[in-house]
Design a protein around this motif. Sequence first.
Motif, short mmCIF file in Angstrom:
data_model
loop_
_atom_site.label_atom_id
_atom_site.label_comp_id
_atom_site.label_asym_id
_atom_site.label_seq_id
_atom_site.Cartn_x
_atom_site.Cartn_y
_atom_site.Cartn_z
N GLU A 75 23.63 -11.33 40.87
CA GLU A 75 23.36 -10.61 39.63
C GLU A 75 22.62 -11.54 38.68
N TYR A 76 21.51 -11.07 38.14
CA TYR A 76 20.77 -11.83 37.14
C TYR A 76 20.64 -10.97 35.89
N LEU B 234 15.42 -17.40 29.16
CA LEU B 234 16.87 -17.51 29.24
C LEU B 234 17.48 -16.41 30.10
N GLY B 235 18.52 -16.80 30.84
CA GLY B 235 19.22 -15.82 31.65
C GLY B 235 20.42 -16.45 32.33
N LYS C 60 29.96 -18.52 41.91
CA LYS C 60 29.04 -19.49 41.34
C LYS C 60 28.24 -18.85 40.21
N ARG C 61 28.04 -19.59 39.12
CA ARG C 61 27.32 -19.06 37.97
C ARG C 61 26.34 -20.12 37.46
N TYR C 62 25.13 -19.68 37.16
CA TYR C 62 24.10 -20.56 36.62
C TYR C 62 23.59 -19.96 35.33
N MET C 63 23.42 -20.78 34.31
CA MET C 63 22.90 -20.30 33.03
C MET C 63 21.78 -21.22 32.57
N GLY C 64 20.79 -20.63 31.93
CA GLY C 64 19.70 -21.46 31.44
C GLY C 64 18.53 -20.67 30.99
#
Length: 66
Positions: free
Chosen positions: A40-41, A53-54, A62-66
């Motif tokens: 999911e994005y 940003l997203g 797992k989660r990535y933010m930036g």
Amino acid sequence: MYEKGSIYFGEFINGLRHGFGKFESNLMYTEKIDWWRKLEYIGEWKENKRNGLGSEKEDQGKRYMG
């Protein structure tokens, strides 16, 4: 609706994802076993590509933010 049940909710310009939106994807990820991985994005798009940003979240936590 996109291939394999993926879906996008958000803004478009000229038929392309552009602006803010949410994309939910189901990806097949192995050669011998049918194993599906969800992704999911939520964030910004520009000309059909993730841009700015997203956040990205996988079904395994797992989660990535930036």
